[in-house]
Design a protein around this motif. Structure first.
Motif, PDB file in Angstrom:
ATOM      1  N   VAL A 140       8.884   8.840  13.184  1.00 30.58           N
ATOM      2  CA  VAL A 140       7.777   9.166  12.875  1.00 30.58           C
ATOM      3  C   VAL A 140       8.652   9.392  10.874  1.00 30.58           C
ATOM      4  CG1 VAL A 140       6.673  11.726  11.001  1.00 30.58           C
ATOM      5  CG2 VAL A 140       6.807  10.772  13.799  1.00 30.58           C
ATOM      6  N   LEU A 141       9.887   9.753  10.854  1.00 31.12           N
ATOM      7  CA  LEU A 141      10.758   9.308   9.529  1.00 31.12           C
ATOM      8  C   LEU A 141      10.998   8.134   9.486  1.00 31.12           C
ATOM      9  CD1 LEU A 141      14.036  11.727  10.368  1.00 31.12           C
ATOM     10  CD2 LEU A 141      11.899  12.080   8.659  1.00 31.12           C
ATOM     11  N   LEU A 142      11.412   6.978   9.979  1.00 33.62           N
ATOM     12  CA  LEU A 142      11.357   5.965  10.129  1.00 33.62           C
ATOM     13  C   LEU A 142       9.864   5.533   8.563  1.00 33.62           C
ATOM     14  CD1 LEU A 142      12.772   3.036   9.512  1.00 33.62           C
ATOM     15  CD2 LEU A 142      11.151   2.159  11.612  1.00 33.62           C
ATOM     16  N   ASN A 143       8.947   5.758   9.111  1.00 33.26           N
ATOM     17  CA  ASN A 143       7.584   5.884   8.682  1.00 33.26           C
ATOM     18  C   ASN A 143       7.537   5.846   7.737  1.00 33.26           C
ATOM     19  OD1 ASN A 143       4.319   6.052   8.836  1.00 33.26           O
ATOM     20  ND2 ASN A 143       5.048   4.046   9.581  1.00 33.26           N
ATOM     21  N   LEU A 147       6.657   4.736   3.677  1.00 33.46           N
ATOM     22  CA  LEU A 147       5.990   5.006   2.547  1.00 33.46           C
ATOM     23  C   LEU A 147       6.568   6.144   1.344  1.00 33.46           C
ATOM     24  CD1 LEU A 147       3.329   6.458   2.166  1.00 33.46           C
ATOM     25  CD2 LEU A 147       3.633   7.840   3.145  1.00 33.46           C
ATOM     26  N   ALA A 148       8.133   6.011   1.466  1.00 35.24           N
ATOM     27  CA  ALA A 148       8.123   6.498   0.504  1.00 35.24           C
ATOM     28  C   ALA A 148       9.128   5.665  -0.233  1.00 35.24           C
ATOM     29  CB  ALA A 148       8.961   8.408   0.554  1.00 35.24           C
ATOM     30  N   SER A 149       9.715   4.775   0.099  1.00 34.77           N
ATOM     31  CA  SER A 149      10.376   3.896  -0.062  1.00 34.77           C
ATOM     32  C   SER A 149      12.073   4.594  -0.740  1.00 34.77           C
ATOM     33  CB  SER A 149      10.320   2.799  -1.519  1.00 34.77           C
ATOM     34  OG  SER A 149       9.180   2.834  -1.819  1.00 34.77           O
ATOM     35  N   LEU A 153      17.929   6.755   3.742  1.00 36.97           N
ATOM     36  CA  LEU A 153      17.132   7.261   5.287  1.00 36.97           C
ATOM     37  C   LEU A 153      17.266   5.881   5.879  1.00 36.97           C
ATOM     38  CD1 LEU A 153      16.009   9.253   6.512  1.00 36.97           C
ATOM     39  CD2 LEU A 153      13.812   9.641   5.851  1.00 36.97           C
ATOM     40  N   ARG A 154      16.142   5.182   5.394  1.00 40.39           N
ATOM     41  CA  ARG A 154      15.741   3.758   6.444  1.00 40.39           C
ATOM     42  C   ARG A 154      17.327   3.395   6.816  1.00 40.39           C
ATOM     43  NH1 ARG A 154      13.570  -0.479   8.324  1.00 40.39           N
ATOM     44  NH2 ARG A 154      11.780  -0.195   8.432  1.00 40.39           N
ATOM     45  N   GLN A 155      18.358   3.174   5.885  1.00 39.38           N
ATOM     46  CA  GLN A 155      19.561   2.560   6.717  1.00 39.38           C
ATOM     47  C   GLN A 155      20.192   3.540   7.638  1.00 39.38           C
ATOM     48  OE1 GLN A 155      21.615   2.194   3.058  1.00 39.38           O
ATOM     49  NE2 GLN A 155      20.270   0.281   2.575  1.00 39.38           N
ATOM     50  N   TYR A 225       3.214  -1.165   4.544  1.00 33.33           N
ATOM     51  CA  TYR A 225       3.717  -0.985   3.333  1.00 33.33           C
ATOM     52  C   TYR A 225       3.880  -1.614   2.404  1.00 33.33           C
ATOM     53  CZ  TYR A 225       4.003   3.924   5.857  1.00 33.33           C
ATOM     54  OH  TYR A 225       3.333   5.015   6.224  1.00 33.33           O
ATOM     55  N   THR A 226       3.468  -3.145   2.832  1.00 31.40           N
ATOM     56  CA  THR A 226       4.528  -4.301   1.669  1.00 31.40           C
ATOM     57  C   THR A 226       3.184  -4.971   1.949  1.00 31.40           C
ATOM     58  OG1 THR A 226       5.372  -5.449   3.796  1.00 31.40           O
ATOM     59  CG2 THR A 226       6.927  -4.227   2.557  1.00 31.40           C
TER      60      THR A 226
END
Length: 228
Positions: A140-143, A147-149, A153-155, A225-226
């Motif tokens: 969920v956090l990855l998504n 979403l918020a770019s 957090l993604r890394q 999201y791309t």
């Protein structure tokens, strides 16, 4: 007066002359039947491949790239959580089994006993609970990060996933070596624990599948999201 043949010999000769053609016809019919079934199987497989190809082409034509990425993300996420839960349950079951005196203090353990124990092992333990929570929360956090770019957090999530999955692959490698040694032992001693080899194979398959699913989740989450 010529001697009459034995009636029993006559009957046997008649049956033989009648039976040989019948046998040949039966063999020929069987061969033709097998060839017909073979042709049917080949045709069915060909039509099945055509139907699958048509369904895939239709799905690609009527769906957008974002929709396909979303479906892939949802399916792979569900599979990832389910397999992670199964791994946690498998580890818990092996730990419980290793603590039983009926297993550790005997040379041979009945396969039926291990199967019954595995089927009756239904425990929502600490490891299983936190495995499911951590897997679902990280997905969920990855998504949300995509979403918020939010690149940091993604890394962070990808780094944590990589570390955990690398540990899992190391565990799979260990199980592979242990399973190979056990398989060699089974060739020399048929009474060795076959069930342990089965558990090791299940563990290897699960730990190898998780990184592949994680890679697909990462890619599809970014793709959602791309796309325009």
């Amino acid at each position: 007066m010529p001697e009459l043949p034995d009636p029993q010999d006559v009957v046997m000769h008649v049956l033989l002359w009648l039976g040989v053609p019948a046998l040949l016809i039966g063999v020929l019919t069987t061969v033709l039947t097998l060839l017909a079934w073979k042709q049917f199987a080949v045709a069915a497989a060909r039509h099945g491949r055509t139907a699958l190809r048509t369904a895939r082409d239709s799905a690609l034509y009527w769906s957008t790239e974002r929709q396909r990425a979303t479906v892939k993300f949802v399916v792979c996420s569900a599979c990832f959580i389910a397999i992670a839960y199964a791994v946690a349950q498998l580890v818990g079951f092996v730990v419980q089994l290793s603590q039983e005196e009926s297993v550790t203090k005997v040379d041979h353990v009945d396969w039926q006993y291990v199967l019954d124990q595995a089927l009756s092992y239904q425990r929502w333990g600490v490891a299983s609970r936190w495995t499911v929570i951590a897997a679902a929360a990280s997905i969920v956090l990855l998504n949300i990060a995509d979403l918020a770019s939010v690149r940091p957090l993604r890394q962070l999530l990808v780094g944590l996933w990589t570390a955990v999955l690398v540990v899992g692959l190391l565990g799979a490698a260990y199980l592979a070596f242990a399973g190979a040694a056990l398989a060699i032992g089974l060739l020399m001693d048929p009474t060795a624990p076959v069930w342990l080899l089965v558990l090791e194979v299940l563990g290897i398959l699960s730990l190898v599948l998780l990184p592949r699913l994680g890679k697909t989740i990462d890619t599809s989450s970014r793709q959602i999201y791309t796309f325009d």
